[in-house]
Design an enzyme around this catalytic site. Sequence first.
Site, mmCIF file in Angstrom:
data_model
loop_
_atom_site.group_PDB
_atom_site.id
_atom_site.type_symbol
_atom_site.label_atom_id
_atom_site.label_comp_id
_atom_site.label_asym_id
_atom_site.label_seq_id
_atom_site.Cartn_x
_atom_site.Cartn_y
_atom_site.Cartn_z
ATOM 1 N N ASN A 163 -5.621 -8.934 -8.545
ATOM 2 C CA ASN A 163 -5.826 -9.374 -7.296
ATOM 3 C C ASN A 163 -7.278 -10.020 -7.090
ATOM 4 O OD1 ASN A 163 -6.240 -6.563 -7.096
ATOM 5 N ND2 ASN A 163 -7.076 -6.974 -5.246
ATOM 6 N N THR A 185 0.743 -1.337 0.155
ATOM 7 C CA THR A 185 -0.116 -0.233 0.116
ATOM 8 C C THR A 185 0.922 1.290 -0.002
ATOM 9 O OG1 THR A 185 -1.790 -1.340 1.144
ATOM 10 C CG2 THR A 185 -1.653 1.345 1.397
ATOM 11 N N CYS A 195 -8.753 -6.388 1.346
ATOM 12 C CA CYS A 195 -8.873 -4.966 2.146
ATOM 13 C C CYS A 195 -10.146 -4.552 1.948
ATOM 14 C CB CYS A 195 -7.839 -4.095 1.193
ATOM 15 S SG CYS A 195 -6.350 -4.736 0.832
HETATM 16 N N1 PLP Z 1 -1.576 -4.009 -4.889
HETATM 17 C C1 PLP Z 1 -2.523 -5.166 -4.767
HETATM 18 C C2 PLP Z 1 -2.714 -5.661 -6.039
HETATM 19 C C3 PLP Z 1 -2.746 -6.176 -3.749
HETATM 20 O O1 PLP Z 1 -3.496 -7.107 -4.083
HETATM 21 C C4 PLP Z 1 -2.331 -5.554 -2.357
HETATM 22 C C5 PLP Z 1 -2.895 -6.547 -1.481
HETATM 23 O O2 PLP Z 1 -3.880 -6.989 -1.410
HETATM 24 C C6 PLP Z 1 -1.962 -4.256 -2.431
HETATM 25 C C7 PLP Z 1 -1.476 -3.665 -3.461
HETATM 26 C C8 PLP Z 1 -1.343 -3.864 -0.973
HETATM 27 O O3 PLP Z 1 -0.305 -4.610 -0.354
HETATM 28 P P1 PLP Z 1 -0.161 -4.573 1.222
HETATM 29 O O4 PLP Z 1 -1.064 -5.659 1.794
HETATM 30 O O5 PLP Z 1 1.319 -4.776 1.316
HETATM 31 O O6 PLP Z 1 -0.428 -3.303 1.656
#
Ligand code: PLP
Length: 383
Positions: free
Chosen positions: A151, A72, A326
């Site tokens: 994702n 993130t 998320c």
């Molecule tokens: N980008 C994508 C495509 C993700 O799937 C995720 C988390 O699910 C993130 C960014 C964010 O990563 P983090 O969980 O390390 O903050």
Amino acid sequence: MTIVYLDHAATTPLSPAVRAALQPHLDAEFGNPSSRHPLGVRAAEHVARAREQLSRALLVPARRIVFTSGGTEACNLAVLGFARAARAHGRHVLIGASEHACVREAAAALAREGFEVEHARLAPNGDIDLDDFALKLRADTVLVAQMLANNEVGTVYSVRRAAQLVRARAKQAKLFVDCVQAFGKLDCAPHELGADAVALSAHKLHGPKGVGALAFADEPRLTPLVYGGGQELGLRAGTENVAGIVGFGCAVEIAEREREQVVERLHELRARLCEFVASLRGARVLDRGAAQLPSLVAVLIPSAPAEVLMHHLEQRGVYVGSGSACQASKNALSPTLLALGLNEHEARRVLRFSMAATTTRDEIEVAGAALLEVARELQAVHG
Ligand code: PLP
């Protein structure tokens, strides 16, 4: 009850090798990398080693790697940092149609600062609509953000083609590629993709939570989000998460070394899971023809909302996802599923099965059988 965990797109278990590598940094090797005494010097050496591990996997010099507090933050730093640094040269920003919330929301923050943020569209096969993408690129575009692998539905986007369009039509734009789901399955080297920066997250590849990185193709020119002691090339101040970074380096090295063999196995497991879905009346895999991640199967099961199916699967020890981790806690509909043309009813009926290097054939058999049982029971009740 044995648990079959098929939610690796949300997070993965720590690998034993990663645990062994990072453990000393939670105990005796607790130094601050900025300290000049031996404990600090050793901590700095370990951080440098992890930077080298990422540098080898992504084929950029170690001085082009910036560690962050996760995917993130890496995505926020790229989106906000690139755009803010270029605001004197243009205000136009183009965002992929199905970006993670950390890119979408960062872009929304840019819009509040006076940037003009546009969203690209998806083609009927689920990939980027490259005609629409090309039309939206402009001489005053300063940033383009397009993920490599999705994702929620596992689409692998035509990022190299998109990068060619960016270079031809938006000469001053920076191209940022979120590789958080792609790393370990696809080549994520910035030069290979034609990207200016890529983002990774350790906990998606059997590393610890709370650590990520941005890797830049060239010397980065972007405005930091966090100011302080000048760590991480002056782009991300704060005492380094040494244990996390050491674990991340180890996880990246293993994922890259084992990529080919893991991908081959994941293709077999995915095919088997798809056979189970094919035998279920009314159910379909959300795969419109574009390339797919071998680790992820998104399934639309019309007989019941995803939450209900998940609950029944949970009772049989099978843990899967719905929507992105998320967002799952919110009641909001997934913009990615809507961009794919699903209506509200359908968007609430998508289950996500996501696998990893540790997933076994037996687990897929158990999960597939449980899915058929649960979905048929619910079909019998709801018709
Ligand atoms: N980008 C994508 C495509 C993700 O799937 C995720 C988390 O699910 C993130 C960014 C964010 O990563 P983090 O969980 O390390 O903050």
